[in-house]
Design a protein around this motif. Structure first.
Motif, PDB file in Angstrom:
ATOM      1  N   GLY A  58       0.819  -1.201   0.000  1.00 25.53           N
ATOM      2  CA  GLY A  58       0.000   0.000   0.000  1.00 25.53           C
ATOM      3  C   GLY A  58       0.852   1.250   0.000  1.00 25.53           C
ATOM      4  N   LYS A  59       0.177   2.380  -0.075  1.00 25.56           N
ATOM      5  CA  LYS A  59       0.872   3.673  -0.096  1.00 25.56           C
ATOM      6  C   LYS A  59       1.193   4.114   1.324  1.00 25.56           C
ATOM      7  N   VAL A  60       2.484   4.350   1.569  1.00 29.85           N
ATOM      8  CA  VAL A  60       2.939   4.766   2.899  1.00 29.85           C
ATOM      9  C   VAL A  60       4.059   5.790   2.784  1.00 29.85           C
ATOM     10  N   GLU A  61       4.299   6.430   3.900  1.00 32.58           N
ATOM     11  CA  GLU A  61       5.501   7.239   4.079  1.00 32.58           C
ATOM     12  C   GLU A  61       6.271   6.595   5.215  1.00 32.58           C
ATOM     13  N   LEU A  62       7.552   6.281   4.964  1.00 27.24           N
ATOM     14  CA  LEU A  62       8.411   5.662   5.970  1.00 27.24           C
ATOM     15  C   LEU A  62       9.427   6.674   6.459  1.00 27.24           C
ATOM     16  N   LEU A  63       9.698   6.649   7.739  1.00 23.97           N
ATOM     17  CA  LEU A  63      10.791   7.425   8.293  1.00 23.97           C
ATOM     18  C   LEU A  63      11.797   6.432   8.858  1.00 23.97           C
ATOM     19  N   THR A  64      13.018   6.451   8.317  1.00 27.86           N
ATOM     20  CA  THR A  64      14.073   5.537   8.746  1.00 27.86           C
ATOM     21  C   THR A  64      15.321   6.338   9.069  1.00 27.86           C
ATOM     22  N   LYS A  65      16.311   5.659   9.634  1.00 27.21           N
ATOM     23  CA  LYS A  65      17.586   6.345   9.904  1.00 27.21           C
ATOM     24  C   LYS A  65      18.288   6.731   8.606  1.00 27.21           C
ATOM     25  N   HIS A  66      17.840   6.145   7.487  1.00 25.32           N
ATOM     26  CA  HIS A  66      18.416   6.455   6.180  1.00 25.32           C
ATOM     27  C   HIS A  66      17.682   7.595   5.490  1.00 25.32           C
ATOM     28  N   GLY A  67      16.638   8.111   6.127  1.00 27.90           N
ATOM     29  CA  GLY A  67      15.864   9.196   5.556  1.00 27.90           C
ATOM     30  C   GLY A  67      14.436   8.756   5.248  1.00 27.90           C
ATOM     31  N   ILE A  69      11.156   7.702   3.078  1.00 25.39           N
ATOM     32  CA  ILE A  69      10.856   6.952   1.859  1.00 25.39           C
ATOM     33  C   ILE A  69       9.337   7.008   1.678  1.00 25.39           C
ATOM     34  N   ARG A  70       8.904   7.214   0.451  1.00 30.34           N
ATOM     35  CA  ARG A  70       7.472   7.291   0.167  1.00 30.34           C
ATOM     36  C   ARG A  70       7.161   6.356  -0.997  1.00 30.34           C
ATOM     37  N   THR A  71       6.110   5.556  -0.839  1.00 31.32           N
ATOM     38  CA  THR A  71       5.689   4.697  -1.930  1.00 31.32           C
ATOM     39  C   THR A  71       4.562   5.403  -2.671  1.00 31.32           C
ATOM     40  N   ASP A  72       4.696   5.507  -3.953  1.00 31.50           N
ATOM     41  CA  ASP A  72       3.674   6.122  -4.797  1.00 31.50           C
ATOM     42  C   ASP A  72       3.470   5.252  -6.018  1.00 31.50           C
ATOM     43  N   ASP A  73       2.229   5.114  -6.421  1.00 32.50           N
ATOM     44  CA  ASP A  73       1.933   4.356  -7.639  1.00 32.50           C
ATOM     45  C   ASP A  73       2.042   5.251  -8.852  1.00 32.50           C
TER      46      ASP A  73
END
Length: 73
Positions: A58-67, A69-73
């Motif tokens: 699914g569509k999410v926004e991730l916050l990680t120690k690497h910065g 990340i956003r999933t977009d279709d």
């Protein structure tokens, strides 16, 4: 007692019905936990001695120690 690695991922659902699946460590990788998130919900996931990977559908926004990340279709 399980080991805490300090590795966290913040997951924000951008749509309803996002699926988060935790995958195990070891000789065989298996599903061990799943969650459903609706738009705007946030989950904080942690990597442990039992969790080696997280699969997201699914569509999410991730916050990680690497910065971020956003999933977009």
């Amino acid at each position: 007692m399980w080991e805490i690695t300090g590795e966290y991922v913040v997951i924000k659902a951008l749509e309803n019905g996002v699926t988060i699946i935790g995958l195990t460590r070891g000789k065989d990788t298996r599903f061990h936990h799943s969650e459903k998130l609706d738009k705007g919900e946030i989950m904080i996931a942690q990597f442990t001695e039992h969790t080696s990977a997280i699969k997201i559908r699914g569509k999410v926004e991730l916050l990680t120690k690497h910065g971020p990340i956003r999933t977009d279709d």
